[in-house]
Design an enzyme around this catalytic site. Structure first.
Site, PDB file in Angstrom:
ATOM      1  N   LYS A 189       0.824  -1.074  -0.002  1.00 28.22           N
ATOM      2  CA  LYS A 189       0.028   0.074   0.047  1.00 28.22           C
ATOM      3  C   LYS A 189       0.837   1.142   0.119  1.00 28.22           C
ATOM      4  O   LYS A 189       1.895   1.150   0.128  1.00 28.22           O
ATOM      5  CB  LYS A 189      -0.943   0.129   1.324  1.00 28.22           C
ATOM      6  CG  LYS A 189      -1.969  -1.131   1.099  1.00 28.22           C
ATOM      7  CD  LYS A 189      -2.780  -0.922   0.400  1.00 28.22           C
ATOM      8  CE  LYS A 189      -4.150  -1.889   0.083  1.00 28.22           C
ATOM      9  NZ  LYS A 189      -4.108  -3.146  -0.293  1.00 28.22           N
ATOM     10  N   ASN A 190       0.146   2.366  -0.292  1.00 30.23           N
ATOM     11  CA  ASN A 190       1.071   3.853  -0.200  1.00 30.23           C
ATOM     12  C   ASN A 190       1.595   3.969   0.978  1.00 30.23           C
ATOM     13  O   ASN A 190       3.064   4.293   0.990  1.00 30.23           O
ATOM     14  CB  ASN A 190       0.138   4.754  -0.820  1.00 30.23           C
ATOM     15  CG  ASN A 190      -0.217   4.497  -2.171  1.00 30.23           C
ATOM     16  OD1 ASN A 190      -0.437   3.650  -2.804  1.00 30.23           O
ATOM     17  ND2 ASN A 190      -0.443   5.940  -2.970  1.00 30.23           N
TER      18      ASN A 190
END
Length: 373
Positions: A189-190
Protein backbone atom coordinates in the site's frame (compact mmCIF):
# COMPACT_ATOMS: atom_id res chain seq x y z
CA UNK A 1 12.84 -9.33 -25.49
CA UNK A 2 13.54 -6.12 -23.57
CA UNK A 3 16.98 -5.98 -21.95
CA UNK A 4 15.40 -4.23 -18.96
CA UNK A 5 13.53 -6.51 -16.58
CA UNK A 6 10.70 -4.60 -14.95
CA UNK A 7 9.02 -5.89 -11.76
CA UNK A 8 5.38 -5.03 -11.16
CA UNK A 9 6.32 -3.83 -7.69
CA UNK A 10 9.52 -3.93 -5.70
CA UNK A 11 10.71 -2.20 -2.54
CA UNK A 12 13.43 0.37 -3.17
CA UNK A 13 15.25 2.74 -0.83
CA UNK A 14 13.02 5.66 -1.79
CA UNK A 15 13.32 8.33 -0.59
CA UNK A 16 17.01 7.57 -0.04
CA UNK A 17 17.67 6.57 3.53
CA UNK A 18 14.15 5.39 4.37
CA UNK A 19 15.27 1.77 4.74
CA UNK A 20 17.81 2.71 7.37
CA UNK A 21 15.21 4.79 9.19
CA UNK A 22 12.83 1.84 9.20
CA UNK A 23 15.54 -0.47 10.57
CA UNK A 24 16.32 2.03 13.33
CA UNK A 25 12.63 2.33 14.21
CA UNK A 26 12.34 -1.45 14.45
CA UNK A 27 15.40 -1.66 16.65
CA UNK A 28 14.01 1.05 18.93
CA UNK A 29 10.70 -0.79 19.28
CA UNK A 30 12.53 -4.06 19.90
CA UNK A 31 14.57 -2.53 22.69
CA UNK A 32 11.47 -1.01 24.30
CA UNK A 33 10.08 -4.55 24.68
CA UNK A 34 6.43 -3.49 24.55
CA UNK A 35 5.31 -5.73 21.75
CA UNK A 36 1.52 -5.50 22.18
CA UNK A 37 -0.12 -2.05 22.20
CA UNK A 38 3.22 -0.44 22.96
CA UNK A 39 3.98 3.27 22.93
CA UNK A 40 4.63 3.30 19.17
CA UNK A 41 1.03 2.22 18.51
CA UNK A 42 -0.43 5.13 20.43
CA UNK A 43 2.03 7.54 18.82
CA UNK A 44 1.21 6.34 15.33
CA UNK A 45 -2.53 6.46 16.00
CA UNK A 46 -2.26 10.11 16.98
CA UNK A 47 -0.05 11.02 14.03
CA UNK A 48 -2.19 9.22 11.47
CA UNK A 49 -5.38 10.81 12.85
CA UNK A 50 -3.77 14.21 12.42
CA UNK A 51 -2.66 13.36 8.88
CA UNK A 52 -6.13 12.18 7.86
CA UNK A 53 -7.77 15.07 9.74
CA UNK A 54 -9.93 12.67 11.70
CA UNK A 55 -10.31 12.79 15.44
CA UNK A 56 -9.06 9.31 16.33
CA UNK A 57 -7.26 6.33 14.83
CA UNK A 58 -7.58 2.80 16.18
CA UNK A 59 -4.88 0.46 14.91
CA UNK A 60 -5.99 -3.09 14.09
CA UNK A 61 -4.46 -6.26 12.69
CA UNK A 62 -5.21 -5.77 8.99
CA UNK A 63 -7.41 -3.94 6.50
CA UNK A 64 -10.16 -6.56 6.52
CA UNK A 65 -10.44 -6.35 10.30
CA UNK A 66 -10.57 -2.57 9.98
CA UNK A 67 -13.68 -2.90 7.81
CA UNK A 68 -15.30 -5.37 10.21
CA UNK A 69 -14.55 -3.19 13.24
CA UNK A 70 -15.86 -0.10 11.44
CA UNK A 71 -19.10 -1.87 10.53
CA UNK A 72 -19.53 -3.25 14.05
CA UNK A 73 -18.84 0.14 15.62
CA UNK A 74 -21.44 1.72 13.31
CA UNK A 75 -24.04 -0.78 14.49
CA UNK A 76 -24.39 -2.58 11.17
CA UNK A 77 -25.70 -6.10 11.66
CA UNK A 78 -28.09 -8.87 10.67
CA UNK A 79 -30.39 -8.04 7.78
CA UNK A 80 -29.04 -4.55 7.17
CA UNK A 81 -28.26 -3.67 3.57
CA UNK A 82 -24.92 -2.07 2.74
CA UNK A 83 -24.25 -0.59 -0.70
CA UNK A 84 -20.81 -1.43 -2.07
CA UNK A 85 -19.22 -1.10 -5.53
CA UNK A 86 -19.39 -4.22 -7.69
CA UNK A 87 -15.71 -3.88 -8.68
CA UNK A 88 -14.12 -3.70 -5.24
CA UNK A 89 -11.62 -6.14 -3.74
CA UNK A 90 -13.42 -9.03 -2.09
CA UNK A 91 -12.50 -7.92 1.45
CA UNK A 92 -15.00 -5.06 1.35
CA UNK A 93 -17.89 -7.41 0.63
CA UNK A 94 -16.64 -10.17 2.94
CA UNK A 95 -16.64 -7.75 5.86
CA UNK A 96 -20.26 -6.80 5.22
CA UNK A 97 -21.27 -10.47 5.23
CA UNK A 98 -19.20 -11.20 8.34
CA UNK A 99 -21.28 -8.79 10.45
CA UNK A 100 -24.47 -10.41 9.16
CA UNK A 101 -25.41 -7.65 6.73
CA UNK A 102 -26.36 -7.98 3.06
CA UNK A 103 -24.05 -6.50 0.42
CA UNK A 104 -25.93 -4.64 -2.30
CA UNK A 105 -23.66 -4.29 -5.32
CA UNK A 106 -23.67 -1.17 -7.49
CA UNK A 107 -22.00 -0.35 -10.81
CA UNK A 108 -18.88 1.84 -10.80
CA UNK A 109 -18.40 4.84 -13.04
CA UNK A 110 -16.92 3.64 -16.34
CA UNK A 111 -14.28 6.41 -16.40
CA UNK A 112 -13.09 6.78 -12.79
CA UNK A 113 -13.89 3.16 -11.78
CA UNK A 114 -15.32 4.56 -8.53
CA UNK A 115 -18.83 4.28 -7.14
CA UNK A 116 -20.87 7.48 -7.47
CA UNK A 117 -23.62 8.79 -5.27
CA UNK A 118 -26.00 8.96 -8.24
CA UNK A 119 -25.73 5.20 -8.79
CA UNK A 120 -25.76 4.38 -5.07
CA UNK A 121 -29.00 6.33 -4.69
CA UNK A 122 -30.81 3.94 -7.03
CA UNK A 123 -30.10 1.04 -4.64
CA UNK A 124 -31.40 2.60 -1.43
CA UNK A 125 -34.29 0.74 0.21
CA UNK A 126 -35.87 0.93 3.68
CA UNK A 127 -33.32 -1.72 4.77
CA UNK A 128 -30.27 0.25 3.63
CA UNK A 129 -28.15 1.25 6.62
CA UNK A 130 -24.76 2.13 5.12
CA UNK A 131 -22.79 2.96 1.98
CA UNK A 132 -19.13 2.08 1.53
CA UNK A 133 -17.44 4.20 -1.13
CA UNK A 134 -14.12 2.57 -2.06
CA UNK A 135 -11.42 4.99 -3.20
CA UNK A 136 -10.25 2.54 -5.84
CA UNK A 137 -6.73 2.47 -7.30
CA UNK A 138 -5.80 5.55 -5.25
CA UNK A 139 -8.36 8.02 -6.56
CA UNK A 140 -10.67 9.84 -4.17
CA UNK A 141 -14.37 9.30 -4.69
CA UNK A 142 -16.56 12.35 -5.26
CA UNK A 143 -17.81 12.65 -1.70
CA UNK A 144 -20.29 15.54 -1.75
CA UNK A 145 -23.11 13.39 -3.10
CA UNK A 146 -22.43 10.60 -0.60
CA UNK A 147 -22.59 13.05 2.30
CA UNK A 148 -25.92 14.34 1.03
CA UNK A 149 -27.31 10.81 0.63
CA UNK A 150 -26.19 9.85 4.12
CA UNK A 151 -27.88 12.87 5.64
CA UNK A 152 -31.06 12.57 3.58
CA UNK A 153 -31.60 8.87 4.25
CA UNK A 154 -29.96 8.62 7.69
CA UNK A 155 -27.26 6.27 6.45
CA UNK A 156 -23.81 5.54 7.85
CA UNK A 157 -21.05 6.54 5.46
CA UNK A 158 -18.03 4.21 5.77
CA UNK A 159 -15.01 4.95 3.60
CA UNK A 160 -12.68 2.20 2.43
CA UNK A 161 -9.47 4.08 1.71
CA UNK A 162 -7.06 1.15 1.77
CA UNK A 163 -5.67 2.13 -1.64
CA UNK A 164 -5.76 5.89 -1.21
CA UNK A 165 -3.85 7.10 1.83
CA UNK A 166 -2.96 10.71 1.10
CA UNK A 167 -5.60 11.30 -1.58
CA UNK A 168 -8.07 14.13 -1.09
CA UNK A 169 -11.40 15.47 -2.27
CA UNK A 170 -11.72 19.24 -2.51
CA UNK A 171 -8.65 19.61 -0.33
CA UNK A 172 -9.88 17.30 2.43
CA UNK A 173 -8.17 13.94 3.03
CA UNK A 174 -10.06 10.75 2.27
CA UNK A 175 -10.87 8.88 5.43
CA UNK A 176 -12.20 12.03 7.08
CA UNK A 177 -15.61 12.08 5.36
CA UNK A 178 -17.14 8.90 6.73
CA UNK A 179 -18.70 8.64 10.15
CA UNK A 180 -16.14 5.86 10.41
CA UNK A 181 -13.57 4.70 7.85
CA UNK A 182 -11.15 1.83 7.32
CA UNK A 183 -7.75 1.41 5.74
CA UNK A 184 -5.05 -1.20 5.23
CA UNK A 185 -1.29 -1.05 5.71
CA UNK A 186 -0.53 -4.15 3.64
CA UNK A 187 3.14 -3.86 2.59
CA UNK A 188 2.49 -2.71 -0.99
CA UNK A 189 0.00 0.00 0.00
CA UNK A 190 1.05 3.64 -0.36
CA UNK A 191 1.58 3.58 3.40
CA UNK A 192 2.73 0.02 3.92
CA UNK A 193 3.96 -1.91 6.94
CA UNK A 194 6.35 -4.86 6.90
CA UNK A 195 3.44 -7.23 7.34
CA UNK A 196 -0.28 -6.94 7.95
CA UNK A 197 -1.80 -3.90 9.60
CA UNK A 198 -4.86 -1.70 9.39
CA UNK A 199 -6.71 1.14 11.06
CA UNK A 200 -10.15 2.50 11.79
CA UNK A 201 -10.51 6.28 11.82
CA UNK A 202 -13.41 8.31 13.16
CA UNK A 203 -14.22 11.62 14.80
CA UNK A 204 -17.07 10.05 16.77
CA UNK A 205 -15.89 9.38 20.37
CA UNK A 206 -18.49 6.65 20.95
CA UNK A 207 -17.50 4.77 17.82
CA UNK A 208 -13.83 5.13 18.70
CA UNK A 209 -14.40 3.78 22.21
CA UNK A 210 -16.30 0.79 20.83
CA UNK A 211 -13.59 0.09 18.24
CA UNK A 212 -10.84 0.20 20.87
CA UNK A 213 -12.71 -2.28 23.03
CA UNK A 214 -13.80 -4.55 20.19
CA UNK A 215 -10.26 -4.94 18.78
CA UNK A 216 -8.97 -6.01 22.21
CA UNK A 217 -11.35 -8.75 23.38
CA UNK A 218 -14.06 -6.21 24.23
CA UNK A 219 -12.21 -4.79 27.20
CA UNK A 220 -11.02 -1.38 28.34
CA UNK A 221 -9.45 -2.83 31.46
CA UNK A 222 -7.70 -6.19 31.27
CA UNK A 223 -9.94 -9.13 32.23
CA UNK A 224 -13.02 -6.87 32.40
CA UNK A 225 -14.98 -7.45 29.21
CA UNK A 226 -17.83 -5.09 28.39
CA UNK A 227 -18.62 -6.50 24.95
CA UNK A 228 -17.75 -9.64 23.01
CA UNK A 229 -14.71 -8.57 21.04
CA UNK A 230 -11.89 -9.99 18.96
CA UNK A 231 -8.11 -9.94 19.03
CA UNK A 232 -7.06 -7.56 16.26
CA UNK A 233 -4.39 -5.15 17.44
CA UNK A 234 -1.87 -3.25 15.36
CA UNK A 235 1.51 -4.77 16.16
CA UNK A 236 3.94 -2.42 17.93
CA UNK A 237 6.76 -3.23 15.50
CA UNK A 238 4.51 -2.41 12.56
CA UNK A 239 3.42 0.83 14.21
CA UNK A 240 7.06 1.85 14.54
CA UNK A 241 7.57 1.21 10.82
CA UNK A 242 4.40 3.09 9.90
CA UNK A 243 5.41 6.12 11.99
CA UNK A 244 8.61 6.35 9.98
CA UNK A 245 6.93 5.88 6.61
CA UNK A 246 4.12 8.31 7.42
CA UNK A 247 6.67 11.15 7.48
CA UNK A 248 7.52 10.29 3.86
CA UNK A 249 4.01 9.52 2.58
CA UNK A 250 3.55 12.78 0.71
CA UNK A 251 6.93 12.36 -1.00
CA UNK A 252 6.11 8.75 -1.89
CA UNK A 253 2.75 9.82 -3.32
CA UNK A 254 4.33 12.67 -5.26
CA UNK A 255 6.69 10.21 -6.91
CA UNK A 256 3.78 7.94 -7.82
CA UNK A 257 2.01 10.94 -9.34
CA UNK A 258 5.12 11.93 -11.31
CA UNK A 259 5.50 8.44 -12.73
CA UNK A 260 1.79 8.34 -13.56
CA UNK A 261 2.08 11.60 -15.47
CA UNK A 262 4.87 10.12 -17.58
CA UNK A 263 2.59 7.22 -18.50
CA UNK A 264 -0.38 9.52 -19.15
CA UNK A 265 1.65 11.64 -21.54
CA UNK A 266 3.50 8.83 -23.34
CA UNK A 267 0.52 6.49 -23.77
CA UNK A 268 -2.05 9.03 -24.87
CA UNK A 269 -3.85 8.04 -28.07
CA UNK A 270 -2.22 4.60 -28.36
CA UNK A 271 -4.46 1.93 -29.85
CA UNK A 272 -7.67 1.49 -27.89
CA UNK A 273 -5.98 2.20 -24.54
CA UNK A 274 -8.20 3.85 -21.96
CA UNK A 275 -6.06 5.69 -19.43
CA UNK A 276 -6.97 6.65 -15.85
CA UNK A 277 -9.33 9.61 -15.53
CA UNK A 278 -9.31 11.78 -12.42
CA UNK A 279 -12.65 13.34 -11.48
CA UNK A 280 -12.95 17.09 -10.74
CA UNK A 281 -12.04 17.98 -7.18
CA UNK A 282 -10.36 14.62 -6.64
CA UNK A 283 -6.70 13.71 -6.35
CA UNK A 284 -5.19 10.40 -7.38
CA UNK A 285 -2.21 8.86 -5.57
CA UNK A 286 -1.88 5.95 -8.03
CA UNK A 287 -1.67 2.96 -5.74
CA UNK A 288 -2.48 1.23 -9.01
CA UNK A 289 -1.97 2.59 -12.53
CA UNK A 290 -4.82 0.89 -14.34
CA UNK A 291 -5.33 0.92 -18.10
CA UNK A 292 -8.05 -0.76 -20.15
CA UNK A 293 -7.87 -2.40 -23.56
CA UNK A 294 -9.90 -5.05 -25.36
CA UNK A 295 -6.56 -6.72 -26.11
CA UNK A 296 -5.68 -6.98 -22.40
CA UNK A 297 -4.71 -10.66 -22.34
CA UNK A 298 -2.57 -10.42 -25.47
CA UNK A 299 -0.89 -7.26 -24.20
CA UNK A 300 -0.14 -8.86 -20.84
CA UNK A 301 1.42 -11.89 -22.53
CA UNK A 302 3.50 -9.68 -24.79
CA UNK A 303 4.77 -7.55 -21.91
CA UNK A 304 5.61 -10.68 -19.94
CA UNK A 305 7.68 -11.92 -22.90
CA UNK A 306 9.57 -8.63 -22.74
CA UNK A 307 10.36 -9.18 -19.06
CA UNK A 308 7.71 -6.73 -17.84
CA UNK A 309 5.45 -7.83 -15.01
CA UNK A 310 1.86 -6.59 -14.78
CA UNK A 311 -1.22 -7.40 -12.68
CA UNK A 312 -4.98 -7.55 -13.11
CA UNK A 313 -7.27 -5.81 -10.60
CA UNK A 314 -9.61 -7.70 -10.54
CA UNK A 315 -10.16 -10.56 -13.03
CA UNK A 316 -13.45 -11.84 -11.55
CA UNK A 317 -16.00 -9.31 -10.24
CA UNK A 318 -17.64 -10.01 -6.90
CA UNK A 319 -21.02 -11.04 -8.31
CA UNK A 320 -19.42 -13.77 -10.46
CA UNK A 321 -17.35 -15.25 -7.63
CA UNK A 322 -18.46 -18.75 -6.63
CA UNK A 323 -18.65 -17.64 -3.01
CA UNK A 324 -21.33 -15.08 -3.88
CA UNK A 325 -23.71 -17.02 -6.10
CA UNK A 326 -26.22 -16.84 -3.23
CA UNK A 327 -26.70 -13.12 -3.91
CA UNK A 328 -28.58 -14.13 -7.04
CA UNK A 329 -26.64 -12.10 -9.58
CA UNK A 330 -25.51 -13.51 -12.91
CA UNK A 331 -23.34 -12.65 -15.89
CA UNK A 332 -24.69 -9.42 -17.34
CA UNK A 333 -25.94 -8.10 -14.00
CA UNK A 334 -23.18 -5.48 -13.88
CA UNK A 335 -21.89 -4.88 -17.41
CA UNK A 336 -19.53 -2.04 -16.45
CA UNK A 337 -17.88 -4.05 -13.68
CA UNK A 338 -17.64 -7.04 -16.02
CA UNK A 339 -16.08 -4.94 -18.77
CA UNK A 340 -13.50 -3.58 -16.35
CA UNK A 341 -12.70 -7.11 -15.19
CA UNK A 342 -12.16 -8.20 -18.79
CA UNK A 343 -10.12 -5.22 -19.99
CA UNK A 344 -8.17 -3.84 -17.00
CA UNK A 345 -4.39 -4.16 -16.74
CA UNK A 346 -2.22 -2.66 -14.02
CA UNK A 347 1.17 -1.37 -15.15
CA UNK A 348 4.32 -1.31 -13.02
CA UNK A 349 4.45 1.81 -10.86
CA UNK A 350 6.29 2.14 -7.56
CA UNK A 351 8.50 4.69 -5.80
CA UNK A 352 12.07 4.23 -6.98
CA UNK A 353 11.09 2.97 -10.43
CA UNK A 354 13.85 4.03 -12.81
CA UNK A 355 13.50 5.98 -16.02
CA UNK A 356 14.88 3.00 -17.96
CA UNK A 357 12.28 0.67 -16.43
CA UNK A 358 9.40 2.97 -17.25
CA UNK A 359 10.71 3.62 -20.75
CA UNK A 360 10.86 -0.14 -21.34
CA UNK A 361 7.18 -0.42 -20.43
CA UNK A 362 6.19 2.48 -22.66
CA UNK A 363 8.26 1.31 -25.62
CA UNK A 364 6.87 -2.23 -25.37
CA UNK A 365 3.27 -0.99 -25.28
CA UNK A 366 3.88 1.19 -28.33
CA UNK A 367 5.45 -1.74 -30.17
CA UNK A 368 2.57 -4.06 -29.28
CA UNK A 369 -0.07 -1.73 -30.67
CA UNK A 370 1.96 -0.96 -33.77
CA UNK A 371 1.94 -4.69 -34.50
CA UNK A 372 -1.72 -5.16 -33.69
CA UNK A 373 -3.27 -2.13 -35.41
Amino acid sequence: MSTTQVPYFVFRDYPAGINQQVEEALLGALRAQQYILGEAVEQFEGEFAKYVQAGMTIGVGNGYDALVVALKAAGIGAGDEVIVPANTFIATVNAVVWVGAIPVLAEPDRHTCNLTAAVAATHITPRTKAIIPVHLYGQACEMTGFLELAEQHHLVLIEDFAQAQGASYKGRPVGSFGRVSATSFYPTKNLGALGDGGAVVTSDPELAAYARMYRNYGQQQKYHNQIIGVNSRLDTLQAAVLRTKLHHLDALNSERQRLAQVYLTALQGIGDLVLPVTAPGCTHVYHIFNICTRQRDALQLYLSAQGIQTAIHYPVPVHLQEAYTWLGYSKGSFPVAEELAATSLSLPLFPGMTEAEQEAVITSIHTFFERHD
